[in-house]
Design an enzyme around this catalytic site. Sequence first.
Site, PDB file in Angstrom:
ATOM      1  N   LYS A  46      10.877 -14.377  41.728  1.00 18.70           N
ATOM      2  CA  LYS A  46      11.203 -14.511  40.301  1.00 18.70           C
ATOM      3  C   LYS A  46      10.794 -15.857  39.683  1.00 18.70           C
ATOM      4  O   LYS A  46      11.366 -16.299  38.676  1.00 18.70           O
ATOM      5  CB  LYS A  46      12.702 -14.253  40.032  1.00 18.70           C
ATOM      6  CG  LYS A  46      13.267 -12.989  40.617  1.00 18.70           C
ATOM      7  CD  LYS A  46      12.310 -11.839  40.741  1.00 18.70           C
ATOM      8  CE  LYS A  46      12.002 -11.152  39.418  1.00 18.70           C
ATOM      9  NZ  LYS A  46      10.944 -10.097  39.673  1.00 18.70           N
ATOM     10  N   HIS A 106       6.361 -14.680  49.636  1.00 21.48           N
ATOM     11  CA  HIS A 106       7.591 -15.384  49.255  1.00 21.48           C
ATOM     12  C   HIS A 106       8.187 -16.096  50.477  1.00 21.48           C
ATOM     13  O   HIS A 106       9.325 -16.563  50.420  1.00 21.48           O
ATOM     14  CB  HIS A 106       8.642 -14.400  48.729  1.00 21.48           C
ATOM     15  CG  HIS A 106       8.314 -13.743  47.422  1.00 21.48           C
ATOM     16  ND1 HIS A 106       7.846 -14.432  46.321  1.00 21.48           N
ATOM     17  CD2 HIS A 106       8.419 -12.444  47.016  1.00 21.48           C
ATOM     18  CE1 HIS A 106       7.668 -13.573  45.316  1.00 21.48           C
ATOM     19  NE2 HIS A 106       8.009 -12.370  45.711  1.00 21.48           N
ATOM     20  N   SER A 136      16.893 -14.015  36.410  1.00 18.65           N
ATOM     21  CA  SER A 136      15.786 -13.073  36.606  1.00 18.65           C
ATOM     22  C   SER A 136      16.018 -12.241  37.869  1.00 18.65           C
ATOM     23  O   SER A 136      15.775 -11.024  37.880  1.00 18.65           O
ATOM     24  CB  SER A 136      14.474 -13.863  36.708  1.00 18.65           C
ATOM     25  OG  SER A 136      13.373 -12.995  36.798  1.00 18.65           O
TER      26      SER A 136
HETATM   27  P1  A3P Z   1      12.250 -13.048  33.533  1.00 16.39           P
HETATM   28  O1  A3P Z   1      13.037 -12.073  34.343  1.00 16.39           O
HETATM   29  O2  A3P Z   1      13.013 -14.317  33.279  1.00 16.39           O
HETATM   30  O3  A3P Z   1      11.685 -12.475  32.288  1.00 16.39           O
HETATM   31  P2  A3P Z   1       7.943 -12.849  39.695  1.00 16.39           P
HETATM   32  O4  A3P Z   1       6.603 -12.378  39.271  1.00 16.39           O
HETATM   33  O5  A3P Z   1       7.885 -14.041  40.590  1.00 16.39           O
HETATM   34  O6  A3P Z   1       8.787 -11.749  40.201  1.00 16.39           O
HETATM   35  O7  A3P Z   1       8.651 -13.438  38.403  1.00 16.39           O
HETATM   36  C1  A3P Z   1       9.073 -12.596  37.373  1.00 16.39           C
HETATM   37  C2  A3P Z   1       9.421 -13.428  36.164  1.00 16.39           C
HETATM   38  O8  A3P Z   1       8.216 -13.984  35.609  1.00 16.39           O
HETATM   39  C3  A3P Z   1      10.084 -12.624  35.076  1.00 16.39           C
HETATM   40  O9  A3P Z   1      10.996 -13.526  34.428  1.00 16.39           O
HETATM   41  C4  A3P Z   1       8.890 -12.269  34.220  1.00 16.39           C
HETATM   42  O10 A3P Z   1       9.204 -11.884  32.902  1.00 16.39           O
HETATM   43  C5  A3P Z   1       8.134 -13.579  34.242  1.00 16.39           C
HETATM   44  N1  A3P Z   1       6.743 -13.447  33.832  1.00 16.39           N
HETATM   45  C6  A3P Z   1       5.834 -12.551  34.267  1.00 16.39           C
HETATM   46  N2  A3P Z   1       4.675 -12.699  33.609  1.00 16.39           N
HETATM   47  C7  A3P Z   1       4.845 -13.709  32.726  1.00 16.39           C
HETATM   48  C8  A3P Z   1       4.011 -14.330  31.731  1.00 16.39           C
HETATM   49  N3  A3P Z   1       2.769 -13.938  31.519  1.00 16.39           N
HETATM   50  N4  A3P Z   1       4.540 -15.345  31.009  1.00 16.39           N
HETATM   51  C9  A3P Z   1       5.806 -15.753  31.215  1.00 16.39           C
HETATM   52  N5  A3P Z   1       6.647 -15.208  32.125  1.00 16.39           N
HETATM   53  C10 A3P Z   1       6.171 -14.193  32.872  1.00 16.39           C
HETATM   54  C1  EST Z   2       8.086  -6.736  44.280  1.00 17.25           C
HETATM   55  C2  EST Z   2       7.722  -8.007  43.890  1.00 17.25           C
HETATM   56  C3  EST Z   2       8.251  -9.082  44.541  1.00 17.25           C
HETATM   57  O1  EST Z   2       7.859 -10.310  44.178  1.00 17.25           O
HETATM   58  C4  EST Z   2       9.148  -8.904  45.577  1.00 17.25           C
HETATM   59  C5  EST Z   2       9.514  -7.635  45.989  1.00 17.25           C
HETATM   60  C6  EST Z   2      10.443  -7.490  47.125  1.00 17.25           C
HETATM   61  C7  EST Z   2      10.887  -6.086  47.373  1.00 17.25           C
HETATM   62  C8  EST Z   2       9.767  -5.077  47.153  1.00 17.25           C
HETATM   63  C9  EST Z   2       9.381  -5.146  45.688  1.00 17.25           C
HETATM   64  C10 EST Z   2       8.968  -6.533  45.322  1.00 17.25           C
HETATM   65  C11 EST Z   2       8.304  -4.111  45.377  1.00 17.25           C
HETATM   66  C12 EST Z   2       8.772  -2.704  45.732  1.00 17.25           C
HETATM   67  C13 EST Z   2       9.127  -2.658  47.194  1.00 17.25           C
HETATM   68  C14 EST Z   2      10.205  -3.658  47.461  1.00 17.25           C
HETATM   69  C15 EST Z   2      10.606  -3.345  48.885  1.00 17.25           C
HETATM   70  C16 EST Z   2      10.583  -1.785  48.919  1.00 17.25           C
HETATM   71  C17 EST Z   2       9.831  -1.377  47.654  1.00 17.25           C
HETATM   72  O2  EST Z   2       8.958  -0.350  47.918  1.00 17.25           O
HETATM   73  C18 EST Z   2       7.867  -2.825  48.011  1.00 17.25           C
END
Ligand code: A3P
Ligand code: EST
Length: 293
Positions: A46, A106, A136
């Site tokens: 996130k 990660h 998030s």
């Molecule tokens: P929020 O849940 O605060 O909106 P990850 O990709 O590591 O899972 O992170 C997801 C977070 O990055 C989410 O935050 C998502 O909205 C944000 N995010 C994804 N694309 C983005 C962009 N182009 N600009 C700003 N934030 C972005």
């Molecule tokens: C997607 C994005 C991310 O940054 C972390 C994770 C962890 C868990 C993942 C999920 C994801 C994508 C969807 C999965 C999930 C585990 C099972 C599911 O199919 C791959």
Amino acid sequence: MGQERIREELGSLHGIPLYKVFIEGWPQVKDFQARPDDLLISTYPKSGTTWLSEIMDMIYQDGDVEKCQRDAIYNRVPFLEVKVPGIPSGVEQLKNTPSPRLVKTHLPVQLLPQSFWEKDCKIIYMARNPKDVVISYYYFYQMAKVHPDPGTLAEFLETFLAGKAAYGSWYDHVRGWWEKRKEKKILYLFYEDMKKDPRQEVKKILQFLGKEVVEGTVERILQNTSFQAMKKNPAANYETMPTALMDHNLSPFLRKGICGDWKNHFTVAQNERFNRHYQEHMAGTDLHFQMEM
Ligand code: A3P
Ligand code: EST
């Protein structure tokens, strides 16, 4: 994936809380063979992984928007440790990916497969302030159904601060990678800087890669990787994932994309508790975070 395996408790991998399905695939991840020209994108969950991944693919495709829509982001930038019964694991996907590869992880620094260090691969780490990360992550726990039920926000805050959310302690993660950058080829970026001045951060990346592009390309990269553009791009927004795994009706993957959303969620007492915890666990480091813009 059988219905019975949805929302199971996390397991533990060398002391790090992680999805049991990923732990089953660990032997293959540990022995992963990196190639010298692999570029690793490393983050705590996130923290802007998908954003950075899209930026990197745009750079690798010289700003060609159509090429970047060739496949979903989770296939364009394979997720190293992903393992779900019935679909190709990250390691299997990567075996079939031509070089130069972009790889997402990660993993905390101490668990990164040795091969990345041996091959001296370039790594880009992106960190985000923990207050926005926890919010998030709370929504992500709800929509990505592999996670245990997060409970209330108050409960999830405690889970997160105790280092019991998937991938463990945020502090250990950001601090571990921060220290490692002193000895390895690691570009350490911040989500907040990317929000504030994406052009400057993209230029930092280009410099780190030793790549030159014309100004129009930078412009296209910035346009195509804005929150609004990515939110409506099916190749970037995860909407192509089966609803059984990710329910965007509960919360979209690209949710808000701002700095300081924690202010809309934390109570005054929760914020004070968080600040005390943060100060204790960040003592003695020169790593600093902007909690708002
Ligand atoms: P929020 O849940 O605060 O909106 P990850 O990709 O590591 O899972 O992170 C997801 C977070 O990055 C989410 O935050 C998502 O909205 C944000 N995010 C994804 N694309 C983005 C962009 N182009 N600009 C700003 N934030 C972005
Ligand atoms: C997607 C994005 C991310 O940054 C972390 C994770 C962890 C868990 C993942 C999920 C994801 C994508 C969807 C999965 C999930 C585990 C099972 C599911 O199919 C791959």
